[in-house]
Scaffold this motif. Structure first.
Motif, PDB file in Angstrom:
ATOM      1  N   TYR A  42       0.511  -1.414  -0.038  1.00 15.79           N
ATOM      2  CA  TYR A  42       0.372   0.164  -0.339  1.00 15.79           C
ATOM      3  C   TYR A  42       1.097   1.303  -0.291  1.00 15.79           C
ATOM      4  N   ALA A  43       0.717   2.377  -0.640  1.00 14.23           N
ATOM      5  CA  ALA A  43       1.046   3.441  -1.173  1.00 14.23           C
ATOM      6  C   ALA A  43       0.281   4.946  -0.937  1.00 14.23           C
ATOM      7  N   LYS A  44       1.072   5.677   0.093  1.00 10.17           N
ATOM      8  CA  LYS A  44      -0.013   7.153  -0.167  1.00 10.17           C
ATOM      9  C   LYS A  44       1.106   8.427  -0.692  1.00 10.17           C
ATOM     10  N   PHE A  45       0.728   8.648  -2.177  1.00 12.76           N
ATOM     11  CA  PHE A  45       1.804  10.350  -1.985  1.00 12.76           C
ATOM     12  C   PHE A  45       1.373  11.275  -2.046  1.00 12.76           C
ATOM     13  N   MET A  46       1.224  12.144  -1.825  1.00 18.34           N
ATOM     14  CA  MET A  46       0.409  13.137  -1.722  1.00 18.34           C
ATOM     15  C   MET A  46       1.956  14.373  -1.979  1.00 18.34           C
ATOM     16  N   GLY A  47       1.071  15.263  -2.070  1.00 15.31           N
ATOM     17  CA  GLY A  47       1.964  16.565  -3.344  1.00 15.31           C
ATOM     18  C   GLY A  47       1.768  17.852  -2.771  1.00 15.31           C
ATOM     19  N   LEU A  48       2.355  19.116  -1.973  1.00 15.47           N
ATOM     20  CA  LEU A  48       1.546  19.976  -1.030  1.00 15.47           C
ATOM     21  C   LEU A  48       2.327  21.090  -1.721  1.00 15.47           C
ATOM     22  N   LYS A  49       1.600  22.176  -2.152  1.00 14.22           N
ATOM     23  CA  LYS A  49       1.969  23.437  -3.161  1.00 14.22           C
ATOM     24  C   LYS A  49       1.563  24.917  -2.318  1.00 14.22           C
ATOM     25  N   PHE A  50       2.374  25.563  -2.165  1.00 19.28           N
ATOM     26  CA  PHE A  50       1.488  27.238  -1.798  1.00 19.28           C
ATOM     27  C   PHE A  50       1.725  28.745  -2.682  1.00 19.28           C
ATOM     28  N   ILE A  51       1.008  28.885  -2.995  1.00 20.88           N
ATOM     29  CA  ILE A  51       1.443  30.193  -3.919  1.00 20.88           C
ATOM     30  C   ILE A  51       0.468  31.160  -3.167  1.00 20.88           C
ATOM     31  N   GLN A  52       1.249  31.958  -3.725  1.00 19.02           N
ATOM     32  CA  GLN A  52       0.646  33.902  -2.613  1.00 19.02           C
ATOM     33  C   GLN A  52       1.257  34.840  -4.141  1.00 19.02           C
ATOM     34  N   ILE A  53      -0.026  35.164  -4.350  1.00 16.67           N
ATOM     35  CA  ILE A  53      -0.336  36.506  -5.644  1.00 16.67           C
ATOM     36  C   ILE A  53      -0.463  37.452  -4.734  1.00 16.67           C
ATOM     37  N   LYS A  54       0.596  38.561  -4.646  1.00 11.83           N
ATOM     38  CA  LYS A  54       0.255  40.500  -4.768  1.00 11.83           C
ATOM     39  C   LYS A  54      -0.097  40.987  -5.548  1.00 11.83           C
ATOM     40  N   TYR A  55      -0.742  41.806  -5.192  1.00  9.68           N
ATOM     41  CA  TYR A  55      -1.490  42.638  -6.203  1.00  9.68           C
ATOM     42  C   TYR A  55      -1.847  43.953  -5.192  1.00  9.68           C
ATOM     43  N   PRO A  56      -2.389  45.316  -6.267  1.00  4.33           N
ATOM     44  CA  PRO A  56      -1.910  47.006  -5.432  1.00  4.33           C
ATOM     45  C   PRO A  56      -3.752  46.697  -4.999  1.00  4.33           C
ATOM     46  N   GLN A  57      -3.574  47.016  -3.267  1.00  5.36           N
ATOM     47  CA  GLN A  57      -4.924  47.341  -2.991  1.00  5.36           C
ATOM     48  C   GLN A  57      -6.068  48.273  -4.159  1.00  5.36           C
ATOM     49  N   GLY A  58      -6.928  48.393  -4.060  1.00  2.00           N
ATOM     50  CA  GLY A  58      -7.886  48.887  -4.687  1.00  2.00           C
ATOM     51  C   GLY A  58      -7.938  48.051  -5.983  1.00  2.00           C
ATOM     52  N   SER A  59      -6.961  47.223  -7.092  1.00  4.67           N
ATOM     53  CA  SER A  59      -7.092  47.082  -8.043  1.00  4.67           C
ATOM     54  C   SER A  59      -8.071  46.282  -8.077  1.00  4.67           C
TER      55      SER A  59
END
Length: 349
Positions: A42-59
């Motif tokens: 039996y096997a469990k394969f797990m992928g984990l990622k994080f993305i952060q997107i910065k943008y101007p306030q009020g845009s």
């Protein structure tokens, strides 16, 4: 000599505690339990990622995502076509292992504020596995050769599943979450530039870092009590004639290996008149592989530098318990003897 013994005990304690904590969801992760005598597991394969997107306030982008808190989560069985895609990736990693009866569990979270969009991804494959044994033997005294290249496979391209209430979802690329929830913005990201597109299509199910770490640099523990088995109740836990469980662990920091490194990448994109900064991070890898039998690292000449694990069901070629077990027993025995001497000394005073 005393310093060496104390250091060995300390390292052994750290190693064992690391193994017990290996189930924590920290990174691209593999948990596997293999029974070479039956060529199943039996096997469990797990992928984990994080993305952060910065943008101007009020845009315009801020107006879309400010206050958003959305989650897509589901578990579905892989279709025959999707299973073939996974097994093809295993073959491309020079591994004969094949998955069967596999489920995929997906969790994607979207959180937005006045200037930041945070995306979190977790994709898990749970499957019965077979085909990793390179030779067949009915004799318990012969070494069973086991492939280990499967631990570094990478699934390239989208893996699109049908999820109830969510429609079709690409569970293998970061862009899939936005395509399901905010398709217009997702398309703008894909059209922005090649660097941003590369980030948004980076495979989530990527175990290359685990495969690139040589097994000789993993922590290895021999467990004659079979107490480390982490999949009891998932598969038939009859491990046949094996008298010990070999546990390979990757992910703990150590003096020799240091700490596995996370991976990061950045890009910029211009969308709806606003300059966006895109950052992706993949945490350091983590893995635990449990094998029924006493193992040694071997290499078959026809495989070149590919790593092969030799498995003996009755520890043939060894006298008594494995070396690690003997070291622990001798050290503990010496410690108990020292304690007894101290107690007798204090009693006489």
């Amino acid at each position: 000599m005393a310093r060496t013994s104390i250091a060995t005990v300390a390292i052994g304690a750290i190693l064992v505690s690391g193994l017990l904590g290996a189930n924590a969801a920290q990174a691209a992760q593999i948990n596997a339990f293999l029974i070479p005598e039956h060529d199943e597991g039996y096997a469990k394969f797990m992928g984990l990622k994080f993305i952060q997107i910065k943008y101007p306030q009020g845009s315009d982008v801020a107006n879309v995502f400010d206050g958003v808190n959305q989650k897509i989560e589901f578990t579905v069985p892989l279709t025959a076509e999707q299973l073939q895609q996974v097994n093809r990736a295993l073959l491309e990693s020079n591994s004969p292992m094949q998955l069967a009866n596999a489920n995929v569990t997906y969790s994607g979270t979207i959180r937005g504020s006045h200037d930041t969009l945070t995306l979190a991804y977790r994709t898990e494959l749970d499957a019965l596995v077979s085909g990793y044994v390179l030779n067949r033997s009915d004799n318990s005294t012969e070494t069973i050769l086991v492939d280990s290249n499967w631990r570094g496979f990478v699934i390239e391209g989208p893996v699109i599943v049908d999820a109830e209430q969510h429609g079709q979802v690409n569970v293998n690329e970061p862009i899939g979450l936005l395509q399901a929830a905010f398709p217009e913005f997702a398309q703008k990201l894909m059209d922005a530039n090649s660097e941003t597109k590369a980030i948004m299509t980076e495979p989530i199910l990527d175990f290359g870092d685990i495969g690139r770490m040589p097994l000789e640099r993993w922590h290895i523990l021999f467990d004659p009590t079979i107490s480390q088995a982490s999949v009891k109740g998932v598969i038939n836990t009859d491990i046949g004639r094996a008298k010990v469980l070999s546990v390979y662990s990757l992910g703990e920091c150590s003096i020799r290996e240091g700490c596995p490194e996370p991976r990061e990448a950045d890009s910029t994109a211009s969308i709806d008149g606003s300059d966006l900064r895109v950052h992706i991070s993949t945490p350091q890898p983590n893995a635990q592989i449990e094998i029924a039998g006493y193992t040694t690292l071997e290499t078959k000449p026809e495989n070149g530098d590919l790593e092969v694990i030799g498995v003996n069901l009755d520890q043939q070629g060894t006298v008594g318990p494995p070396l690690f077990t003997m070291q622990v027993l001798l050290i503990l025995g010496g410690m108990m003897g020292a304690v007894a001497i101290i107690v007798l000394y204090k009693a006489r005073k």
